[in-house]
Design a protein around this motif. Sequence first.
Motif, PDB file in Angstrom:
ATOM      1  N   UNK A 111       0.832  -1.210   0.000  1.00  0.00           N
ATOM      2  CA  UNK A 111       0.000   0.000   0.000  1.00  0.00           C
ATOM      3  C   UNK A 111       0.863   1.254   0.000  1.00  0.00           C
ATOM      4  N   UNK A 112       1.899   1.260   0.820  1.00  0.00           N
ATOM      5  CA  UNK A 112       2.787   2.426   0.890  1.00  0.00           C
ATOM      6  C   UNK A 112       3.499   2.642  -0.444  1.00  0.00           C
ATOM      7  N   UNK A 134       2.610   1.551  -3.418  1.00  0.00           N
ATOM      8  CA  UNK A 134       1.622   1.916  -4.435  1.00  0.00           C
ATOM      9  C   UNK A 134       1.266   3.390  -4.332  1.00  0.00           C
ATOM     10  N   UNK A 135       1.057   3.857  -3.102  1.00  0.00           N
ATOM     11  CA  UNK A 135       0.723   5.261  -2.897  1.00  0.00           C
ATOM     12  C   UNK A 135       1.866   6.174  -3.334  1.00  0.00           C
ATOM     13  N   UNK A 136       3.089   5.849  -2.938  1.00  0.00           N
ATOM     14  CA  UNK A 136       4.233   6.689  -3.307  1.00  0.00           C
ATOM     15  C   UNK A 136       4.414   6.745  -4.824  1.00  0.00           C
ATOM     16  N   UNK A 137       4.261   5.613  -5.492  1.00  0.00           N
ATOM     17  CA  UNK A 137       4.379   5.588  -6.955  1.00  0.00           C
ATOM     18  C   UNK A 137       3.274   6.417  -7.603  1.00  0.00           C
ATOM     19  N   UNK A 138       2.061   6.276  -7.100  1.00  0.00           N
ATOM     20  CA  UNK A 138       0.933   7.051  -7.617  1.00  0.00           C
ATOM     21  C   UNK A 138       1.184   8.547  -7.406  1.00  0.00           C
ATOM     22  N   UNK A 139       1.591   8.911  -6.193  1.00  0.00           N
ATOM     23  CA  UNK A 139       1.836  10.313  -5.865  1.00  0.00           C
ATOM     24  C   UNK A 139       2.933  10.903  -6.747  1.00  0.00           C
ATOM     25  N   UNK A 140       4.001  10.144  -6.980  1.00  0.00           N
ATOM     26  CA  UNK A 140       5.090  10.632  -7.821  1.00  0.00           C
ATOM     27  C   UNK A 140       4.624  10.822  -9.267  1.00  0.00           C
ATOM     28  N   UNK A 141       3.817   9.878  -9.765  1.00  0.00           N
ATOM     29  CA  UNK A 141       3.278  10.008 -11.127  1.00  0.00           C
ATOM     30  C   UNK A 141       2.399  11.254 -11.253  1.00  0.00           C
TER      31      UNK A 141
END
Length: 146
Positions: A15-16, A18-25
């Motif tokens: 989850x962490x 996935x969130x970091x990758x999403x946020x960076x994108x």
Amino acid sequence: MEKLNSIIFYNIDKAIRSYRNYAQRQLKANGFTITIDQWLIIKAILENPGITQNEIGDLVFKDNASVTRIIDIMVKSQYVIRKTHTEDRRKTNLEVTESGVKIIKDVQKIVEGNRKKALDNITKEELEIMNNALLKISENCINPKK
């Protein structure tokens, strides 16, 4: 044998990440070159004047070498400046520049949108239970009882 997706710590890490990758994108899609780690470190400096690099590392869960590398990049990007400590020349004080403050403000709406998206369809009660459980896990690992 248990499957990975049934292990709570695997799911927390997933989850962490996935969130970091999403946020960076999302930052990149909106034209920002700042990274999530840079954003975290600027926030840490702004919220804790006089904070040391070691303390920053502890706060954002990064080792000293990573923090140094990220700060070097932010100095080059003119988001942060290093000033020699007045009493101890071996130490440096970190200060966020006007452009550093501006990037934090500019990115804030995207950060809030990222959080909202990540927490979509999760009730307040579920969030409270999850937050309490995570705090207990942290406490159990920081102060283990025999």
